[in-house]
Write a protein that holds these residues in place. Structure first.
Motif, PDB file in Angstrom:
ATOM      1  N   VAL A   3       0.860  -1.176   0.000  1.00  0.00           N
ATOM      2  CA  VAL A   3       0.000   0.000   0.000  1.00  0.00           C
ATOM      3  C   VAL A   3       0.900   1.231   0.000  1.00  0.00           C
ATOM      4  CG1 VAL A   3      -1.887   1.228   1.127  1.00  0.00           C
ATOM      5  CG2 VAL A   3      -1.694  -1.255   1.398  1.00  0.00           C
ATOM      6  N   LEU A   4       0.778   2.044  -1.054  1.00  0.00           N
ATOM      7  CA  LEU A   4       1.501   3.303  -1.112  1.00  0.00           C
ATOM      8  C   LEU A   4       0.681   4.345  -0.369  1.00  0.00           C
ATOM      9  CD1 LEU A   4       2.686   3.399  -4.846  1.00  0.00           C
ATOM     10  CD2 LEU A   4       3.893   2.516  -2.828  1.00  0.00           C
ATOM     11  N   THR A   5       1.331   5.073   0.520  1.00  0.00           N
ATOM     12  CA  THR A   5       0.646   6.034   1.383  1.00  0.00           C
ATOM     13  C   THR A   5       1.431   7.336   1.429  1.00  0.00           C
ATOM     14  OG1 THR A   5       1.851   5.367   3.362  1.00  0.00           O
ATOM     15  CG2 THR A   5      -0.179   4.150   2.872  1.00  0.00           C
ATOM     16  N   ARG A   6       0.865   8.303   2.146  1.00  0.00           N
ATOM     17  CA  ARG A   6       1.603   9.512   2.511  1.00  0.00           C
ATOM     18  C   ARG A   6       1.061   9.990   3.847  1.00  0.00           C
ATOM     19  NH1 ARG A   6      -0.520  12.984  -2.303  1.00  0.00           N
ATOM     20  NH2 ARG A   6      -2.615  13.340  -1.574  1.00  0.00           N
ATOM     21  N   PRO A   7       1.876  10.682   4.610  1.00  0.00           N
ATOM     22  CA  PRO A   7       1.458  11.136   5.940  1.00  0.00           C
ATOM     23  C   PRO A   7       0.240  12.064   5.872  1.00  0.00           C
ATOM     24  CG  PRO A   7       3.835  11.373   5.670  1.00  0.00           C
ATOM     25  CD  PRO A   7       3.270  11.021   4.322  1.00  0.00           C
ATOM     26  N   HIS A  55      -6.120  10.525   5.293  1.00  0.00           N
ATOM     27  CA  HIS A  55      -7.131   9.722   5.991  1.00  0.00           C
ATOM     28  C   HIS A  55      -7.571   8.512   5.168  1.00  0.00           C
ATOM     29  CE1 HIS A  55      -9.852  12.111   3.494  1.00  0.00           C
ATOM     30  NE2 HIS A  55     -10.786  11.221   3.758  1.00  0.00           N
ATOM     31  N   LEU A  56      -7.595   8.645   3.844  1.00  0.00           N
ATOM     32  CA  LEU A  56      -7.928   7.489   3.012  1.00  0.00           C
ATOM     33  C   LEU A  56      -6.858   6.410   3.137  1.00  0.00           C
ATOM     34  CD1 LEU A  56      -9.304   9.109  -0.279  1.00  0.00           C
ATOM     35  CD2 LEU A  56     -10.604   8.028   1.566  1.00  0.00           C
ATOM     36  N   CYS A  57      -5.609   6.833   3.300  1.00  0.00           N
ATOM     37  CA  CYS A  57      -4.515   5.877   3.483  1.00  0.00           C
ATOM     38  C   CYS A  57      -4.714   5.084   4.767  1.00  0.00           C
ATOM     39  CB  CYS A  57      -3.167   6.588   3.508  1.00  0.00           C
ATOM     40  SG  CYS A  57      -2.751   7.429   1.958  1.00  0.00           S
ATOM     41  N   GLU A  58      -5.080   5.775   5.826  1.00  0.00           N
ATOM     42  CA  GLU A  58      -5.310   5.100   7.104  1.00  0.00           C
ATOM     43  C   GLU A  58      -6.430   4.072   6.977  1.00  0.00           C
ATOM     44  OE1 GLU A  58      -6.069   8.346   9.763  1.00  0.00           O
ATOM     45  OE2 GLU A  58      -4.004   9.084   9.613  1.00  0.00           O
ATOM     46  N   GLN A  59      -7.505   4.444   6.294  1.00  0.00           N
ATOM     47  CA  GLN A  59      -8.621   3.521   6.097  1.00  0.00           C
ATOM     48  C   GLN A  59      -8.203   2.327   5.247  1.00  0.00           C
ATOM     49  OE1 GLN A  59     -11.704   5.923   4.354  1.00  0.00           O
ATOM     50  NE2 GLN A  59     -12.023   7.116   6.223  1.00  0.00           N
ATOM     51  N   ALA A  60      -7.447   2.587   4.181  1.00  0.00           N
ATOM     52  CA  ALA A  60      -7.007   1.506   3.294  1.00  0.00           C
ATOM     53  C   ALA A  60      -6.105   0.534   4.035  1.00  0.00           C
ATOM     54  CB  ALA A  60      -6.287   2.084   2.078  1.00  0.00           C
ATOM     55  N   VAL A  61      -5.164   1.042   4.807  1.00  0.00           N
ATOM     56  CA  VAL A  61      -4.247   0.174   5.543  1.00  0.00           C
ATOM     57  C   VAL A  61      -5.017  -0.676   6.552  1.00  0.00           C
ATOM     58  CG1 VAL A  61      -2.322   0.126   7.183  1.00  0.00           C
ATOM     59  CG2 VAL A  61      -2.210   1.595   5.163  1.00  0.00           C
ATOM     60  N   ALA A  62      -6.029  -0.108   7.197  1.00  0.00           N
ATOM     61  CA  ALA A  62      -6.830  -0.876   8.154  1.00  0.00           C
ATOM     62  C   ALA A  62      -7.555  -2.027   7.452  1.00  0.00           C
ATOM     63  CB  ALA A  62      -7.832   0.035   8.863  1.00  0.00           C
ATOM     64  N   ALA A 104       2.841  -4.753   3.179  1.00  0.00           N
ATOM     65  CA  ALA A 104       3.764  -3.687   3.558  1.00  0.00           C
ATOM     66  C   ALA A 104       3.151  -2.358   3.156  1.00  0.00           C
ATOM     67  CB  ALA A 104       5.106  -3.877   2.862  1.00  0.00           C
ATOM     68  N   THR A 105       3.603  -1.300   3.796  1.00  0.00           N
ATOM     69  CA  THR A 105       3.215   0.045   3.409  1.00  0.00           C
ATOM     70  C   THR A 105       4.476   0.795   3.007  1.00  0.00           C
ATOM     71  OG1 THR A 105       3.404   0.897   5.662  1.00  0.00           O
ATOM     72  CG2 THR A 105       1.233   0.081   4.973  1.00  0.00           C
ATOM     73  N   ARG A 106       4.308   1.771   2.132  1.00  0.00           N
ATOM     74  CA  ARG A 106       5.445   2.586   1.714  1.00  0.00           C
ATOM     75  C   ARG A 106       4.987   4.025   1.552  1.00  0.00           C
ATOM     76  NH1 ARG A 106       9.499   1.545  -3.356  1.00  0.00           N
ATOM     77  NH2 ARG A 106      10.855   3.309  -2.920  1.00  0.00           N
ATOM     78  N   ASP A 107       5.698   4.918   2.204  1.00  0.00           N
ATOM     79  CA  ASP A 107       5.435   6.352   2.141  1.00  0.00           C
ATOM     80  C   ASP A 107       6.029   6.892   0.847  1.00  0.00           C
ATOM     81  OD1 ASP A 107       5.349   9.104   2.432  1.00  0.00           O
ATOM     82  OD2 ASP A 107       6.405   9.135   4.346  1.00  0.00           O
ATOM     83  N   ILE A 108       5.189   7.446  -0.025  1.00  0.00           N
ATOM     84  CA  ILE A 108       5.670   7.925  -1.316  1.00  0.00           C
ATOM     85  C   ILE A 108       6.466   9.218  -1.206  1.00  0.00           C
ATOM     86  CG2 ILE A 108       3.806   6.798  -2.586  1.00  0.00           C
ATOM     87  CD1 ILE A 108       2.594   9.651  -2.996  1.00  0.00           C
ATOM     88  N   THR A 109       6.375   9.929  -0.089  1.00  0.00           N
ATOM     89  CA  THR A 109       7.063  11.213   0.012  1.00  0.00           C
ATOM     90  C   THR A 109       8.579  11.062   0.068  1.00  0.00           C
ATOM     91  OG1 THR A 109       6.851  11.322   2.432  1.00  0.00           O
ATOM     92  CG2 THR A 109       5.085  12.330   1.117  1.00  0.00           C
ATOM     93  N   GLY A 110       9.068   9.864   0.292  1.00  0.00           N
ATOM     94  CA  GLY A 110      10.502   9.631   0.319  1.00  0.00           C
ATOM     95  C   GLY A 110      11.073   9.218  -1.028  1.00  0.00           C
ATOM     96  N   GLU A 139      -3.319   9.783  -6.375  1.00  0.00           N
ATOM     97  CA  GLU A 139      -4.034   8.510  -6.323  1.00  0.00           C
ATOM     98  C   GLU A 139      -3.923   7.789  -4.993  1.00  0.00           C
ATOM     99  OE1 GLU A 139      -2.892   6.014  -9.588  1.00  0.00           O
ATOM    100  OE2 GLU A 139      -3.515   7.476 -11.076  1.00  0.00           O
ATOM    101  N   VAL A 140      -3.077   8.249  -4.080  1.00  0.00           N
ATOM    102  CA  VAL A 140      -2.899   7.504  -2.831  1.00  0.00           C
ATOM    103  C   VAL A 140      -4.186   7.477  -2.035  1.00  0.00           C
ATOM    104  CG1 VAL A 140      -0.415   7.812  -2.598  1.00  0.00           C
ATOM    105  CG2 VAL A 140      -1.954   9.483  -1.586  1.00  0.00           C
ATOM    106  N   PRO A 141      -4.396   6.391  -1.335  1.00  0.00           N
ATOM    107  CA  PRO A 141      -3.575   5.201  -1.281  1.00  0.00           C
ATOM    108  C   PRO A 141      -3.698   4.381  -2.562  1.00  0.00           C
ATOM    109  CG  PRO A 141      -5.576   4.833  -0.052  1.00  0.00           C
ATOM    110  CD  PRO A 141      -5.604   6.265  -0.500  1.00  0.00           C
TER     111      PRO A 141
END
Length: 86
Positions: free
Chosen positions: A13-17, A20-27, A41-47, A58-60
């Motif tokens: 799951v690609l996310t960013r800090p 809120h949609l990322c948090e829901q998707a990861v759950a 696994a999750t990966r922060d795209i900002t890095g 498009e995240v998550p």
């Protein structure tokens, strides 16, 4: 890294800090992966400049076995079906 050993994750799951949609998707991913015994696994795209440029709107973004599966929202039934078929 989640339930499986490193490198054994089928779901990414690609996310960013602050997303809120990322948090829901990861759950949802965590719940489905726990039910199916699948690693994720999750990966922060900002890095990563390339990921940020490609997926910023498009995240998550969810991948299964390296193939883009969903973006914005995760449908648990659809994810479960993808993980139970080979």
């Amino acid at each position: 890294m989640r339930p499986a050993a490193r490198g054994a994750e089928r779901v990414l799951v690609l996310t960013r800090p602050g997303c809120h949609l990322c948090e829901q998707a990861v759950a949802i991913v965590a719940q489905v992966c726990t039910e199916t015994g699948t690693g994720y696994a999750t990966r922060d795209i900002t890095g990563d400049a390339d990921l940020l440029r490609r997926y910023t709107d498009e995240v998550p973004v969810t991948f299964v076995d390296g193939v883009q599966h969903d973006f914005w929202r995760v449908d648990p039934a659809r994810l479960r079906a993808a993980l139970t078929r080979r």
